[in-house]
Scaffold this motif. Structure first.
Motif, PDB file in Angstrom:
ATOM      1  N   THR A  51     -11.824 -25.601 -37.377  1.00  0.00           N
ATOM      2  CA  THR A  51     -11.283 -26.884 -37.810  1.00  0.00           C
ATOM      3  C   THR A  51     -10.164 -27.347 -36.891  1.00  0.00           C
ATOM      4  O   THR A  51     -10.072 -28.528 -36.551  1.00  0.00           O
ATOM      5  CB  THR A  51     -10.807 -26.791 -39.269  1.00  0.00           C
ATOM      6  OG1 THR A  51     -11.891 -26.295 -40.067  1.00  0.00           O
ATOM      7  CG2 THR A  51     -10.382 -28.146 -39.795  1.00  0.00           C
ATOM      8  N   LEU A  52      -9.320 -26.418 -36.447  1.00  0.00           N
ATOM      9  CA  LEU A  52      -8.267 -26.756 -35.487  1.00  0.00           C
ATOM     10  C   LEU A  52      -8.882 -27.372 -34.235  1.00  0.00           C
ATOM     11  O   LEU A  52      -8.472 -28.443 -33.792  1.00  0.00           O
ATOM     12  CB  LEU A  52      -7.467 -25.503 -35.150  1.00  0.00           C
ATOM     13  CG  LEU A  52      -6.258 -25.629 -34.234  1.00  0.00           C
ATOM     14  CD1 LEU A  52      -5.329 -24.445 -34.455  1.00  0.00           C
ATOM     15  CD2 LEU A  52      -6.614 -25.721 -32.772  1.00  0.00           C
ATOM     16  N   LYS A  53      -9.878 -26.705 -33.665  1.00  0.00           N
ATOM     17  CA  LYS A  53     -10.478 -27.193 -32.419  1.00  0.00           C
ATOM     18  C   LYS A  53     -11.155 -28.548 -32.607  1.00  0.00           C
ATOM     19  O   LYS A  53     -11.177 -29.363 -31.688  1.00  0.00           O
ATOM     20  CB  LYS A  53     -11.464 -26.168 -31.871  1.00  0.00           C
ATOM     21  CG  LYS A  53     -10.750 -24.934 -31.307  1.00  0.00           C
ATOM     22  CD  LYS A  53     -11.675 -23.987 -30.606  1.00  0.00           C
ATOM     23  CE  LYS A  53     -12.286 -24.527 -29.358  1.00  0.00           C
ATOM     24  NZ  LYS A  53     -11.428 -24.690 -28.199  1.00  0.00           N
ATOM     25  N   ALA A  54     -11.695 -28.796 -33.794  1.00  0.00           N
ATOM     26  CA  ALA A  54     -12.432 -30.035 -34.024  1.00  0.00           C
ATOM     27  C   ALA A  54     -11.552 -31.206 -34.434  1.00  0.00           C
ATOM     28  O   ALA A  54     -11.941 -32.359 -34.240  1.00  0.00           O
ATOM     29  CB  ALA A  54     -13.497 -29.808 -35.097  1.00  0.00           C
ATOM     30  N   THR A  55     -10.370 -30.948 -34.993  1.00  0.00           N
ATOM     31  CA  THR A  55      -9.634 -32.054 -35.611  1.00  0.00           C
ATOM     32  C   THR A  55      -8.195 -32.241 -35.164  1.00  0.00           C
ATOM     33  O   THR A  55      -7.609 -33.282 -35.450  1.00  0.00           O
ATOM     34  CB  THR A  55      -9.627 -31.897 -37.145  1.00  0.00           C
ATOM     35  OG1 THR A  55      -8.892 -30.725 -37.492  1.00  0.00           O
ATOM     36  CG2 THR A  55     -11.038 -31.826 -37.700  1.00  0.00           C
ATOM     37  N   VAL A  56      -7.593 -31.255 -34.532  1.00  0.00           N
ATOM     38  CA  VAL A  56      -6.177 -31.387 -34.161  1.00  0.00           C
ATOM     39  C   VAL A  56      -6.090 -32.027 -32.775  1.00  0.00           C
ATOM     40  O   VAL A  56      -6.788 -31.604 -31.847  1.00  0.00           O
ATOM     41  CB  VAL A  56      -5.469 -30.009 -34.206  1.00  0.00           C
ATOM     42  CG1 VAL A  56      -4.010 -30.136 -33.792  1.00  0.00           C
ATOM     43  CG2 VAL A  56      -5.558 -29.425 -35.624  1.00  0.00           C
ATOM     44  N   PRO A  57      -5.248 -33.046 -32.606  1.00  0.00           N
ATOM     45  CA  PRO A  57      -5.185 -33.778 -31.334  1.00  0.00           C
ATOM     46  C   PRO A  57      -4.471 -32.993 -30.220  1.00  0.00           C
ATOM     47  O   PRO A  57      -3.318 -33.256 -29.878  1.00  0.00           O
ATOM     48  CB  PRO A  57      -4.459 -35.068 -31.695  1.00  0.00           C
ATOM     49  CG  PRO A  57      -3.592 -34.690 -32.852  1.00  0.00           C
ATOM     50  CD  PRO A  57      -4.361 -33.643 -33.619  1.00  0.00           C
ATOM     51  N   ILE A  58      -5.206 -32.011 -29.690  1.00  0.00           N
ATOM     52  CA  ILE A  58      -4.752 -31.204 -28.556  1.00  0.00           C
ATOM     53  C   ILE A  58      -5.869 -31.246 -27.526  1.00  0.00           C
ATOM     54  O   ILE A  58      -7.032 -31.036 -27.868  1.00  0.00           O
ATOM     55  CB  ILE A  58      -4.468 -29.744 -28.985  1.00  0.00           C
ATOM     56  CG1 ILE A  58      -3.368 -29.699 -30.039  1.00  0.00           C
ATOM     57  CG2 ILE A  58      -4.100 -28.894 -27.767  1.00  0.00           C
ATOM     58  CD1 ILE A  58      -3.153 -28.339 -30.668  1.00  0.00           C
ATOM     59  N   TRP A  59      -5.505 -31.524 -26.278  1.00  0.00           N
ATOM     60  CA  TRP A  59      -6.498 -31.650 -25.220  1.00  0.00           C
ATOM     61  C   TRP A  59      -6.181 -30.714 -24.080  1.00  0.00           C
ATOM     62  O   TRP A  59      -5.019 -30.409 -23.830  1.00  0.00           O
ATOM     63  CB  TRP A  59      -6.524 -33.089 -24.698  1.00  0.00           C
ATOM     64  CG  TRP A  59      -6.761 -34.060 -25.804  1.00  0.00           C
ATOM     65  CD1 TRP A  59      -7.975 -34.422 -26.332  1.00  0.00           C
ATOM     66  CD2 TRP A  59      -5.772 -34.777 -26.544  1.00  0.00           C
ATOM     67  NE1 TRP A  59      -7.784 -35.321 -27.351  1.00  0.00           N
ATOM     68  CE2 TRP A  59      -6.448 -35.556 -27.509  1.00  0.00           C
ATOM     69  CE3 TRP A  59      -4.375 -34.831 -26.500  1.00  0.00           C
ATOM     70  CZ2 TRP A  59      -5.790 -36.387 -28.405  1.00  0.00           C
ATOM     71  CZ3 TRP A  59      -3.708 -35.654 -27.396  1.00  0.00           C
ATOM     72  CH2 TRP A  59      -4.408 -36.420 -28.326  1.00  0.00           C
ATOM     73  N   LYS A  60      -7.234 -30.280 -23.377  1.00  0.00           N
ATOM     74  CA  LYS A  60      -7.010 -29.383 -22.243  1.00  0.00           C
ATOM     75  C   LYS A  60      -7.585 -29.969 -20.964  1.00  0.00           C
ATOM     76  O   LYS A  60      -8.651 -30.579 -20.962  1.00  0.00           O
ATOM     77  CB  LYS A  60      -7.582 -27.991 -22.502  1.00  0.00           C
ATOM     78  CG  LYS A  60      -9.093 -27.919 -22.545  1.00  0.00           C
ATOM     79  CD  LYS A  60      -9.546 -26.496 -22.792  1.00  0.00           C
ATOM     80  CE  LYS A  60     -11.056 -26.445 -22.972  1.00  0.00           C
ATOM     81  NZ  LYS A  60     -11.499 -25.118 -23.306  1.00  0.00           N
ATOM     82  N   GLN A  61      -6.854 -29.761 -19.907  1.00  0.00           N
ATOM     83  CA  GLN A  61      -7.284 -30.140 -18.573  1.00  0.00           C
ATOM     84  C   GLN A  61      -7.580 -28.845 -17.829  1.00  0.00           C
ATOM     85  O   GLN A  61      -6.746 -27.947 -17.780  1.00  0.00           O
ATOM     86  CB  GLN A  61      -6.181 -30.922 -17.870  1.00  0.00           C
ATOM     87  CG  GLN A  61      -6.590 -31.450 -16.507  1.00  0.00           C
ATOM     88  CD  GLN A  61      -5.437 -32.154 -15.835  1.00  0.00           C
ATOM     89  OE1 GLN A  61      -4.392 -31.542 -15.592  1.00  0.00           O
ATOM     90  NE2 GLN A  61      -5.613 -33.437 -15.550  1.00  0.00           N
TER      91      GLN A  61
END
Length: 156
Positions: free
Chosen positions: A124-134
């Motif tokens: 759920t964290l990976k799908a819904t929390v607004p955190i992005w990776k470059q």
């Protein structure tokens, strides 16, 4: 700077600091819990269709992350009422290979609840929390393929 665990049963945090895996494990222990599940997501040397990954840079919509992590912890408890403690911590900034970017932990009297709650927490964290990776890799620099807004919580 050393992170200080909370005095209550939920630890949620977004931080540029190294995640203290052992301290999170020690904190999630509970005399009523016979099971502790701790998931640590680490930086690896490849991603989908990308090789030679050397580092990741995480960015977040910081004013939203804490509340979203707390909501996930609350949902973990609602679905698995026997969960004693829940931790969801994520890093921001530049991370090198093998560094932990995210930790989700749950303790419960029995392993089924601990495993299921922790799995729900990370998914759920990976799908819904607004955190992005470059991702920095052999072919250049790109944002992670899953960097997209998702409105629905998995399993709801």
């Amino acid at each position: 700077m050393m992170m200080v665990p909370p005095q209550h049963d939920t630890w949620v945090e977004l931080t540029p600091e190294e995640l203290p895996i052992a301290a999170i494990y020690d904190w999630v222990l509970d005399p009523e819990a016979g099971a502790v599940v701790l998931f640590s997501g680490t930086v690896r040397d490849h991603a989908e269709h990308r090789t030679g990954v050397t580092q990741l840079v995480y960015e977040a919509y910081e004013s939203e992350v804490g509340a979203r992590l707390a909501d996930i912890a609350g949902e973990m408890r609602q679905r698995w009422p026997s969960v004693r403690k829940a931790a969801l911590l994520h890093r921001v900034g530049t991370l090198c290979l093998t560094e932990s970017s995210v930790v989700v932990a749950a303790s419960a009297p029995h392993r089924d609840a601990a495993f299921e709650a922790a799995r729900f927490g990370i998914d759920t964290l990976k799908a819904t929390v607004p955190i992005w990776k470059q991702e920095h890799h052999d072919g250049g620099t790109d944002w992670g393929l899953q960097s997209q807004p998702i409105a629905q919580v998995p399993g709801s």
